[in-house]
Design a protein around this motif. Structure first.
Motif, PDB file in Angstrom:
ATOM      1  N   LEU A 192      -5.161  -8.035  -0.532  1.00 16.72           N
ATOM      2  CA  LEU A 192      -5.441  -7.708  -1.924  1.00 16.72           C
ATOM      3  C   LEU A 192      -4.249  -7.958  -2.841  1.00 16.72           C
ATOM      4  CD1 LEU A 192      -7.248  -4.314  -1.286  1.00 16.72           C
ATOM      5  CD2 LEU A 192      -8.232  -6.603  -1.361  1.00 16.72           C
ATOM      6  N   LEU A 193      -4.551  -8.447  -4.037  1.00 10.97           N
ATOM      7  CA  LEU A 193      -3.535  -8.599  -5.074  1.00 10.97           C
ATOM      8  C   LEU A 193      -3.224  -7.242  -5.671  1.00 10.97           C
ATOM      9  CD1 LEU A 193      -4.874 -11.747  -6.919  1.00 10.97           C
ATOM     10  CD2 LEU A 193      -2.634 -11.524  -5.833  1.00 10.97           C
ATOM     11  N   VAL A 194      -1.946  -6.973  -5.853  1.00  9.12           N
ATOM     12  CA  VAL A 194      -1.497  -5.743  -6.496  1.00  9.12           C
ATOM     13  C   VAL A 194      -0.503  -6.135  -7.580  1.00  9.12           C
ATOM     14  CG1 VAL A 194      -0.297  -3.533  -6.181  1.00  9.12           C
ATOM     15  CG2 VAL A 194      -1.808  -4.400  -4.381  1.00  9.12           C
ATOM     16  N   SER A 195      -0.709  -5.621  -8.765  1.00 10.27           N
ATOM     17  CA  SER A 195       0.223  -5.854  -9.856  1.00 10.27           C
ATOM     18  C   SER A 195       1.606  -5.372  -9.435  1.00 10.27           C
ATOM     19  CB  SER A 195      -0.263  -5.087 -11.089  1.00 10.27           C
ATOM     20  OG  SER A 195       0.578  -5.300 -12.174  1.00 10.27           O
ATOM     21  N   ALA A 196       2.642  -6.088  -9.887  1.00 10.23           N
ATOM     22  CA  ALA A 196       4.002  -5.765  -9.440  1.00 10.23           C
ATOM     23  C   ALA A 196       4.959  -5.619 -10.613  1.00 10.23           C
ATOM     24  CB  ALA A 196       4.513  -6.836  -8.491  1.00 10.23           C
ATOM     25  N   ASP A 197       5.971  -4.813 -10.395  1.00  7.59           N
ATOM     26  CA  ASP A 197       7.081  -4.660 -11.336  1.00  7.59           C
ATOM     27  C   ASP A 197       8.000  -5.863 -11.128  1.00  7.59           C
ATOM     28  OD1 ASP A 197       9.360  -3.973 -12.727  1.00  7.59           O
ATOM     29  OD2 ASP A 197       9.748  -2.137 -11.597  1.00  7.59           O
ATOM     30  N   SER A 198       8.051  -6.780 -12.105  1.00 10.71           N
ATOM     31  CA  SER A 198       8.811  -8.022 -11.929  1.00 10.71           C
ATOM     32  C   SER A 198      10.308  -7.781 -11.761  1.00 10.71           C
ATOM     33  CB  SER A 198       8.561  -8.972 -13.097  1.00 10.71           C
ATOM     34  OG  SER A 198       8.942  -8.369 -14.313  1.00 10.71           O
ATOM     35  N   ALA A 199      10.817  -6.671 -12.258  1.00  5.95           N
ATOM     36  CA  ALA A 199      12.240  -6.360 -12.118  1.00  5.95           C
ATOM     37  C   ALA A 199      12.563  -5.803 -10.734  1.00  5.95           C
ATOM     38  CB  ALA A 199      12.668  -5.362 -13.189  1.00  5.95           C
ATOM     39  N   ASN A 200      11.546  -5.336 -10.017  1.00  6.79           N
ATOM     40  CA  ASN A 200      11.750  -4.733  -8.695  1.00  6.79           C
ATOM     41  C   ASN A 200      10.713  -5.253  -7.707  1.00  6.79           C
ATOM     42  OD1 ASN A 200      13.940  -2.724  -9.246  1.00  6.79           O
ATOM     43  ND2 ASN A 200      12.429  -1.993 -10.717  1.00  6.79           N
ATOM     44  N   LEU A 201      10.633  -6.585  -7.567  1.00  5.37           N
ATOM     45  CA  LEU A 201       9.647  -7.184  -6.663  1.00  5.37           C
ATOM     46  C   LEU A 201       9.930  -6.807  -5.217  1.00  5.37           C
ATOM     47  CD1 LEU A 201       9.003 -10.835  -7.886  1.00  5.37           C
ATOM     48  CD2 LEU A 201       7.329  -9.000  -7.652  1.00  5.37           C
ATOM     49  N   GLN A 202       8.887  -6.427  -4.519  1.00  6.22           N
ATOM     50  CA  GLN A 202       9.034  -6.145  -3.094  1.00  6.22           C
ATOM     51  C   GLN A 202       9.048  -7.449  -2.319  1.00  6.22           C
ATOM     52  OE1 GLN A 202       5.967  -2.620  -2.915  1.00  6.22           O
ATOM     53  NE2 GLN A 202       7.444  -2.540  -1.243  1.00  6.22           N
ATOM     54  N   THR A 203       9.716  -7.455  -1.169  1.00  2.00           N
ATOM     55  CA  THR A 203       9.809  -8.656  -0.359  1.00  2.00           C
ATOM     56  C   THR A 203       8.785  -8.625   0.768  1.00  2.00           C
ATOM     57  OG1 THR A 203      11.537  -7.670   1.015  1.00  2.00           O
ATOM     58  CG2 THR A 203      12.256  -8.973  -0.879  1.00  2.00           C
ATOM     59  N   GLN A 204       8.608  -9.779   1.389  1.00  3.24           N
ATOM     60  CA  GLN A 204       7.656  -9.931   2.477  1.00  3.24           C
ATOM     61  C   GLN A 204       7.959  -8.950   3.604  1.00  3.24           C
ATOM     62  OE1 GLN A 204       7.384 -13.947   3.787  1.00  3.24           O
ATOM     63  NE2 GLN A 204       5.820 -13.528   5.306  1.00  3.24           N
ATOM     64  N   ASN A 205       6.920  -8.339   4.139  1.00  2.00           N
ATOM     65  CA  ASN A 205       6.940  -7.369   5.235  1.00  2.00           C
ATOM     66  C   ASN A 205       7.447  -5.987   4.831  1.00  2.00           C
ATOM     67  OD1 ASN A 205       5.830  -9.179   7.112  1.00  2.00           O
ATOM     68  ND2 ASN A 205       7.845 -10.081   7.443  1.00  2.00           N
ATOM     69  N   ASP A 206       7.646  -5.747   3.531  1.00  7.58           N
ATOM     70  CA  ASP A 206       7.951  -4.392   3.056  1.00  7.58           C
ATOM     71  C   ASP A 206       6.708  -3.523   3.143  1.00  7.58           C
ATOM     72  OD1 ASP A 206      10.559  -4.903   2.332  1.00  7.58           O
ATOM     73  OD2 ASP A 206      10.192  -4.873   0.166  1.00  7.58           O
ATOM     74  N   ALA A 207       6.901  -2.243   3.390  1.00  9.60           N
ATOM     75  CA  ALA A 207       5.813  -1.284   3.237  1.00  9.60           C
ATOM     76  C   ALA A 207       5.556  -1.141   1.733  1.00  9.60           C
ATOM     77  CB  ALA A 207       6.206   0.054   3.837  1.00  9.60           C
ATOM     78  N   LEU A 208       4.295  -1.075   1.328  1.00 14.44           N
ATOM     79  CA  LEU A 208       3.952  -1.003  -0.087  1.00 14.44           C
ATOM     80  C   LEU A 208       4.496   0.278  -0.720  1.00 14.44           C
ATOM     81  CD1 LEU A 208       2.418  -2.205  -2.511  1.00 14.44           C
ATOM     82  CD2 LEU A 208       0.403  -0.950  -1.719  1.00 14.44           C
ATOM     83  N   LEU A 209       5.155   0.110  -1.865  1.00 11.50           N
ATOM     84  CA  LEU A 209       5.661   1.225  -2.664  1.00 11.50           C
ATOM     85  C   LEU A 209       5.014   1.140  -4.041  1.00 11.50           C
ATOM     86  CD1 LEU A 209       9.462   0.933  -1.778  1.00 11.50           C
ATOM     87  CD2 LEU A 209       7.745   2.379  -0.675  1.00 11.50           C
ATOM     88  N   VAL A 210       4.829   2.279  -4.708  1.00 10.00           N
ATOM     89  CA  VAL A 210       4.154   2.303  -6.001  1.00 10.00           C
ATOM     90  C   VAL A 210       5.022   3.004  -7.042  1.00 10.00           C
ATOM     91  CG1 VAL A 210       2.898   4.442  -5.510  1.00 10.00           C
ATOM     92  CG2 VAL A 210       1.973   2.849  -7.172  1.00 10.00           C
ATOM     93  N   ASP A 211       4.988   2.472  -8.288  1.00  7.80           N
ATOM     94  CA  ASP A 211       5.732   3.100  -9.383  1.00  7.80           C
ATOM     95  C   ASP A 211       4.788   3.965 -10.224  1.00  7.80           C
ATOM     96  OD1 ASP A 211       4.324   1.349 -11.063  1.00  7.80           O
ATOM     97  OD2 ASP A 211       6.071   0.154 -11.584  1.00  7.80           O
ATOM     98  N   ALA A 212       5.262   4.481 -11.333  1.00  9.97           N
ATOM     99  CA  ALA A 212       4.484   5.382 -12.184  1.00  9.97           C
ATOM    100  C   ALA A 212       3.352   4.682 -12.931  1.00  9.97           C
ATOM    101  CB  ALA A 212       5.400   6.083 -13.185  1.00  9.97           C
TER     102      ALA A 212
END
Length: 142
Positions: free
Chosen positions: A85-105
């Motif tokens: 699934l596509l998830v919108s991302a914070d462009s200033a804090n992009l997660q890298t491949q194989n990271d566990a998904l983290l969510v902001d406010a």
């Protein structure tokens, strides 16, 4: 011209959610079930900070205040709960491949966010996707 990013996503399972009239939720953000407002189908709420996610909302939902029209009362939306699934991302804090998904406010993927689980599993970031200046990540949900 860039090709649509939507072709990268595949949805294995999805559910229907109710979104209250006074709530706005951006497309491709993480949502949770609002247990304080039990409805059938369940009420979706924007996921903030960390915790148990329901899935990823697939359409933009704007507020419709005041709720004066019959069409405002049945605000149903699709929540993708399994797949890549596509998830919108914070462009200033992009997660890298194989990271566990983290969510902001704002319900977006962010390396500065809090931990996410879905049905006691951890969604994993599989790819960064930035097309037309819009940052997203592809995340595998079991």
């Amino acid at each position: 011209m860039a090709t649509p990013v939507y072709g990268k996503q595949f949805i294995r399972f999805a559910e229907t959610a109710f979104v209250p009239c006074d709530v706005a939720i951006p497309q491709f953000t993480l949502v949770t079930i609002d247990a304080t407002a039990p409805t059938d189908p369940p009420t979706a709420a924007l996921m903030i900070a960390a915790g148990e996610a329901w899935g990823v909302i697939q359409q933009e939902v704007n507020t419709c205040e005041p709720c004066n029209f019959a069409t405002d009362r049945l605000r149903l939306n699709t929540i993708a709960t399994s797949g890549l699934l596509l998830v919108s991302a914070d462009s200033a804090n992009l997660q890298t491949q194989n990271d566990a998904l983290l969510v902001d406010a704002q319900g977006r993927s962010s390396s500065a966010g809090g931990a996410v689980t879905v049905d006691a599993t951890t969604p994993i970031v599989r790819q960064q996707v930035v097309i037309g200046g819009v940052a997203m990540v592809l995340v595998s949900f079991n």
